[in-house]
Scaffold this motif. Structure first.
Motif, mmCIF file in Angstrom:
data_model
loop_
_atom_site.group_PDB
_atom_site.id
_atom_site.type_symbol
_atom_site.label_atom_id
_atom_site.label_comp_id
_atom_site.label_asym_id
_atom_site.label_seq_id
_atom_site.Cartn_x
_atom_site.Cartn_y
_atom_site.Cartn_z
ATOM 1 N N LEU A 1 0.863 -1.181 0.000
ATOM 2 C CA LEU A 1 0.000 0.000 0.000
ATOM 3 C C LEU A 1 0.895 1.223 0.000
ATOM 4 C CD1 LEU A 1 -2.639 -0.944 2.709
ATOM 5 C CD2 LEU A 1 -2.547 -1.579 0.310
ATOM 6 N N VAL A 2 0.611 2.164 -0.902
ATOM 7 C CA VAL A 2 1.473 3.341 -1.006
ATOM 8 C C VAL A 2 0.647 4.611 -1.170
ATOM 9 C CG1 VAL A 2 3.484 2.119 -1.913
ATOM 10 C CG2 VAL A 2 1.762 2.973 -3.506
ATOM 11 N N SER A 3 1.172 5.663 -0.589
ATOM 12 C CA SER A 3 0.629 6.995 -0.833
ATOM 13 C C SER A 3 1.384 7.580 -2.020
ATOM 14 C CB SER A 3 0.828 7.894 0.396
ATOM 15 O OG SER A 3 0.110 7.378 1.494
ATOM 16 N N GLU A 4 0.696 8.418 -2.776
ATOM 17 C CA GLU A 4 1.335 9.066 -3.922
ATOM 18 C C GLU A 4 1.276 10.570 -3.730
ATOM 19 O OE1 GLU A 4 0.506 5.882 -7.453
ATOM 20 O OE2 GLU A 4 -1.161 7.156 -6.865
ATOM 21 N N PRO A 5 2.403 11.245 -4.008
ATOM 22 C CA PRO A 5 3.649 10.678 -4.506
ATOM 23 C C PRO A 5 4.306 9.769 -3.468
ATOM 24 C CG PRO A 5 3.937 13.017 -4.019
ATOM 25 C CD PRO A 5 2.497 12.703 -3.814
ATOM 26 N N LEU A 6 5.095 8.825 -3.984
ATOM 27 C CA LEU A 6 5.727 7.840 -3.115
ATOM 28 C C LEU A 6 6.723 8.490 -2.157
ATOM 29 C CD1 LEU A 6 6.630 4.900 -5.546
ATOM 30 C CD2 LEU A 6 4.585 5.180 -4.144
ATOM 31 N N SER A 7 6.846 7.877 -0.980
ATOM 32 C CA SER A 7 7.904 8.270 -0.044
ATOM 33 C C SER A 7 9.246 7.884 -0.665
ATOM 34 C CB SER A 7 7.718 7.550 1.290
ATOM 35 O OG SER A 7 7.948 6.151 1.130
ATOM 36 N N ASP A 8 10.327 8.450 -0.149
ATOM 37 C CA ASP A 8 11.658 8.076 -0.633
ATOM 38 C C ASP A 8 11.876 6.579 -0.470
ATOM 39 O OD1 ASP A 8 12.250 10.660 -1.366
ATOM 40 O OD2 ASP A 8 13.496 11.069 0.398
ATOM 41 N N TYR A 9 11.442 6.046 0.660
ATOM 42 C CA TYR A 9 11.619 4.610 0.885
ATOM 43 C C TYR A 9 10.912 3.805 -0.202
ATOM 44 C CZ TYR A 9 11.508 -0.078 2.686
ATOM 45 O OH TYR A 9 11.658 -1.431 2.790
ATOM 46 N N GLN A 10 9.681 4.152 -0.522
ATOM 47 C CA GLN A 10 8.929 3.397 -1.524
ATOM 48 C C GLN A 10 9.511 3.590 -2.926
ATOM 49 O OE1 GLN A 10 7.243 0.995 -0.821
ATOM 50 N NE2 GLN A 10 6.068 1.325 1.031
ATOM 51 N N ARG A 11 10.035 4.784 -3.232
ATOM 52 C CA ARG A 11 10.693 4.967 -4.534
ATOM 53 C C ARG A 11 11.922 4.063 -4.630
ATOM 54 N NH1 ARG A 11 12.881 9.477 -6.077
ATOM 55 N NH2 ARG A 11 13.135 10.383 -4.027
ATOM 56 N N TRP A 12 12.692 4.004 -3.540
ATOM 57 C CA TRP A 12 13.850 3.119 -3.510
ATOM 58 C C TRP A 12 13.402 1.667 -3.625
ATOM 59 C CZ3 TRP A 12 15.030 -0.328 0.601
ATOM 60 C CH2 TRP A 12 16.238 -1.011 0.425
ATOM 61 N N SER A 13 12.381 1.304 -2.863
ATOM 62 C CA SER A 13 11.879 -0.066 -2.878
ATOM 63 C C SER A 13 11.436 -0.474 -4.287
ATOM 64 C CB SER A 13 10.715 -0.180 -1.884
ATOM 65 O OG SER A 13 10.297 -1.491 -1.769
ATOM 66 N N HIS A 14 10.777 0.443 -4.974
ATOM 67 C CA HIS A 14 10.368 0.166 -6.361
ATOM 68 C C HIS A 14 11.600 -0.053 -7.239
ATOM 69 C CE1 HIS A 14 8.871 0.933 -10.441
ATOM 70 N NE2 HIS A 14 7.736 0.434 -9.979
ATOM 71 N N SER A 15 12.642 0.726 -6.999
ATOM 72 C CA SER A 15 13.833 0.652 -7.849
ATOM 73 C C SER A 15 14.602 -0.657 -7.685
ATOM 74 C CB SER A 15 14.765 1.843 -7.577
ATOM 75 O OG SER A 15 15.490 1.666 -6.374
ATOM 76 N N ILE A 16 14.408 -1.360 -6.578
ATOM 77 C CA ILE A 16 15.158 -2.610 -6.352
ATOM 78 C C ILE A 16 14.282 -3.859 -6.461
ATOM 79 C CG2 ILE A 16 16.864 -1.453 -4.895
ATOM 80 C CD1 ILE A 16 15.445 -3.015 -2.513
ATOM 81 N N ALA A 17 13.020 -3.720 -6.800
ATOM 82 C CA ALA A 17 12.097 -4.859 -6.793
ATOM 83 C C ALA A 17 12.276 -5.815 -7.969
ATOM 84 C CB ALA A 17 10.647 -4.361 -6.754
ATOM 85 N N HIS A 18 12.818 -5.345 -9.065
ATOM 86 C CA HIS A 18 12.885 -6.164 -10.274
ATOM 87 C C HIS A 18 13.558 -7.528 -10.059
ATOM 88 C CE1 HIS A 18 12.637 -7.047 -14.504
ATOM 89 N NE2 HIS A 18 13.917 -7.343 -14.490
ATOM 90 N N PRO A 19 14.700 -7.624 -9.379
ATOM 91 C CA PRO A 19 15.306 -8.948 -9.202
ATOM 92 C C PRO A 19 14.401 -9.918 -8.434
ATOM 93 C CG PRO A 19 16.879 -7.233 -8.629
ATOM 94 C CD PRO A 19 15.560 -6.559 -8.846
ATOM 95 N N MET A 20 13.642 -9.415 -7.479
ATOM 96 C CA MET A 20 12.737 -10.281 -6.718
ATOM 97 C C MET A 20 11.583 -10.755 -7.598
ATOM 98 S SD MET A 20 12.818 -8.297 -3.054
ATOM 99 C CE MET A 20 12.811 -6.651 -3.767
#
Length: 175
Positions: free
Chosen positions: A73-92
């Protein structure tokens, strides 16, 4: 019942069929993630080697036909943490975890309000739910397990309601 780190790790690696995970916070403060997020914030590269153990576990689950689904669950615009989390999710995601994003605006639609448990949780094989409680800095304070069928059904149903609204990682563009 309080769930130790070792007991949780055993659940996370030893379930038989499915694990579902609902994340509800804007930011987390896990000791493993914080240094990597700091590198990202500083614009430094990260080879994501630290994720490889989890990705190997995900590949094992996928090869055995077990599913792992995570809704964030995310608020928009995304928090810095969620932007980072999105940026590293691809390998998972490539390793087999189905990660989806749910903008909070989708949860409160007149005539269709989604009600959720107060804490993040995992449900393993529809037989145990583990709730996470957090301190204000995002660190886990305790994990609380339940095998009560009512708790499991409440969490499973809440997760599935959110999942219907969720946007697959490959299709979600951070705002």
């Amino acid at each position: 019942m309080i769930v130790s780190d070792q007991e949780f790790d055993a659940l996370l690696t030893g379930f038989d069929h499915s694990a579902i995970h609902l994340e509800t916070r804007e930011a987390y403060g896990t000791e493993i993630e914080l240094p990597h997020m700091a590198k990202w914030a500083a614009g430094e590269p990260d080879d994501l080697e630290w994720l490889q153990g989890w990705c190997a576990t995900l590949r094992e689950h996928a090869a055995a036909g077990r599913t792992v689904r995570r809704a964030r669950l995310v608020s928009e615009p995304l928090s810095d943490y969620q932007r980072w989390s999105h940026s590293i999710a691809h390998p998972m995601v490539e390793a087999g975890e189905d990660i989806r994003w749910v903008p909070r605006r989708l949860l409160t639609v007149p005539g269709h309000v989604t009600m959720l448990p107060a804490n993040d949780f995992y449900v393993f094989d529809d037989r145990v739910v583990v709730f996470f409680t957090y301190a204000g800095n995002g660190l886990v304070t305790e994990k609380i397990g339940s095998t009560d069928p009512r708790d499991i059904a409440l969490c499973r149903d809440a997760f599935e309601a959110v999942w219907k609204l969720a946007i697959p990682h490959r299709d979600y563009t951070p705002h």
